[in-house]
Design a protein around this motif. Structure first.
Motif, PDB file in Angstrom:
ATOM      1  N   ASN A  95     -40.416  67.984 -42.240  1.00 41.34           N
ATOM      2  CA  ASN A  95     -40.841  69.383 -42.081  1.00 41.34           C
ATOM      3  C   ASN A  95     -41.903  69.543 -41.005  1.00 41.34           C
ATOM      4  N   LYS A  96     -41.735  68.824 -39.917  1.00 42.54           N
ATOM      5  CA  LYS A  96     -42.629  68.917 -38.763  1.00 42.54           C
ATOM      6  C   LYS A  96     -41.756  69.005 -37.518  1.00 42.54           C
ATOM      7  N   PRO A  97     -42.346  69.384 -36.372  1.00 41.00           N
ATOM      8  CA  PRO A  97     -41.540  69.399 -35.149  1.00 41.00           C
ATOM      9  C   PRO A  97     -40.969  68.019 -34.837  1.00 41.00           C
ATOM     10  N   THR A  98     -39.854  68.023 -34.148  1.00 46.91           N
ATOM     11  CA  THR A  98     -39.213  66.770 -33.743  1.00 46.91           C
ATOM     12  C   THR A  98     -40.172  65.936 -32.903  1.00 46.91           C
TER      13      THR A  98
ATOM     14  N   TYR B  59     -36.255  63.941 -36.370  1.00 46.89           N
ATOM     15  CA  TYR B  59     -35.982  65.366 -36.189  1.00 46.89           C
ATOM     16  C   TYR B  59     -36.718  66.227 -37.209  1.00 46.89           C
TER      17      TYR B  59
ATOM     18  N   PRO C  90     -36.936  70.759 -38.186  1.00 47.94           N
ATOM     19  CA  PRO C  90     -36.043  71.925 -38.180  1.00 47.94           C
ATOM     20  C   PRO C  90     -35.722  72.441 -36.777  1.00 47.94           C
ATOM     21  N   ASP C  91     -36.572  72.114 -35.793  1.00 56.75           N
ATOM     22  CA  ASP C  91     -36.324  72.570 -34.426  1.00 56.75           C
ATOM     23  C   ASP C  91     -35.149  71.851 -33.765  1.00 56.75           C
TER      24      ASP C  91
ATOM     25  N   ALA D 182     -32.365  72.593 -34.471  1.00 51.28           N
ATOM     26  CA  ALA D 182     -31.509  73.769 -34.262  1.00 51.28           C
ATOM     27  C   ALA D 182     -31.669  74.323 -32.852  1.00 51.28           C
ATOM     28  N   ASP D 183     -32.891  74.330 -32.329  1.00 52.08           N
ATOM     29  CA  ASP D 183     -33.130  74.849 -30.983  1.00 52.08           C
ATOM     30  C   ASP D 183     -32.445  73.983 -29.936  1.00 52.08           C
ATOM     31  N   ARG D 184     -32.445  72.679 -30.150  1.00 46.97           N
ATOM     32  CA  ARG D 184     -31.800  71.778 -29.198  1.00 46.97           C
ATOM     33  C   ARG D 184     -30.287  71.999 -29.194  1.00 46.97           C
TER      34      ARG D 184
ATOM     35  N   ARG E  35     -28.685  74.846 -29.953  1.00 48.25           N
ATOM     36  CA  ARG E  35     -28.411  76.124 -29.284  1.00 48.25           C
ATOM     37  C   ARG E  35     -28.592  76.006 -27.770  1.00 48.25           C
TER      38      ARG E  35
ATOM     39  N   GLU F 263     -26.647  76.876 -40.248  1.00 40.25           N
ATOM     40  CA  GLU F 263     -27.264  75.784 -40.996  1.00 40.25           C
ATOM     41  C   GLU F 263     -26.928  75.952 -42.476  1.00 40.25           C
TER      42      GLU F 263
END
Length: 247
Positions: free
Chosen positions: A173-176, A201, A203-204, A206-208, A210, A218
């Protein structure tokens, strides 16, 4: 590579799996179920921090059980008349489900380690197919590749318009946090949980996905009815990426 962490996980796995076998032999009620093998079980064995990780009958992990449940419920659909690229096919139940496709390609960077017929060597960093596949599936693969942005773009190119990539990765639950293979293996294990991982990884991710041109849905196990989730010990999150259809 053998490490203290891996040994501790293996000891916990084998001890709890043996305990489940004993409970079953003594006639304990089988109140849980595995959607990967279709069997009722007395419970699930531990692996690492997850106290209900594996099926004692078939060994299916939470992510393997989640994928089987989603397919069984029709939430996601295997394109049986299409082409499937299945990377790192070590989940036997999904090999069975995907191999009914008219064009099934099981593959890995090191194909010789898999007991799956017709394995092919595929390096995702060099994947050059164009509009070849209807489905790409990779579970706990992306954290091993040197450049995940390049790999995601390669996957996007390899899919037909409207094709999907089903991606599962370890999450926190932290940035990649990214690393590289230049880091010592023990440092990668300390930072990313395993010596052959080059990132962890968040949750971000998902940004990669997109950013590579995909539409994204998700599907998190936490969104499933609690009773169903408990029955099958479902966990993990599916990143269901779709290449837009041609307008």
């Amino acid at each position: 590579m053998i490490t203290v962490q891996r040994v501790a996980k293996a000891v916990g796995k084998h001890a709890t799996r043996a305990a489940l076998r004993l409970r079953s032999a003594l006639g304990a009620r089988k109140t849980r179920a595995c959607p990967a093998c279709g069997q009722m079980v007395v419970g699930f064995f531990r692996y690492g921090d997850n106290g209900e990780w594996g099926c004692p009958r078939c060994g299916a992990s939470p992510r393997e059980r989640l994928m089987n449940w989603l397919i069984g419920e029709g939430r996601i659909v295997v394109p049986v008349q299409g082409a499937i690229l299945h990377m790192a096919p070590n989940e036997a139940s999904l090999v069975r489900r995907f191999s009914v496709a008219s064009d099934y390609v099981p593959a890995d960077l090191h194909p010789d380690i898999y007991p799956v017929p017709r394995m092919r060597r595929v390096d995702l960093m060099e994947l050059a197919d164009e509009a070849r596949y209807d489905l790409f599936y990779a579970s706990h693969v992306m954290e091993h590749v040197p450049d995940d942005g390049a790999v995601l773009r390669n996957i996007h190119r390899a899919l037909k318009p409207g094709g999907e990539a089903w991606l599962v990765v370890p999450l926190w639950n932290k940035p990649t946090e990214d690393g590289s293979f230049a880091m010592p293996p023990r440092e990668r294990e300390r930072r990313f949980g395993q010596w052959d991982h080059v990132r962890q990884y968040g949750p971000d991710f998902a940004d990669r996905i997109r950013a590579a041109g995909f539409e994204l849905e998700e599907i998190d196990a936490s969104s499933i009815d609690p009773d169903i989730r408990h029955l099958y010990a479902l966990d993990d999150r599916l990143f269901r990426a779709r290449k837009p259809a041609v307008a």
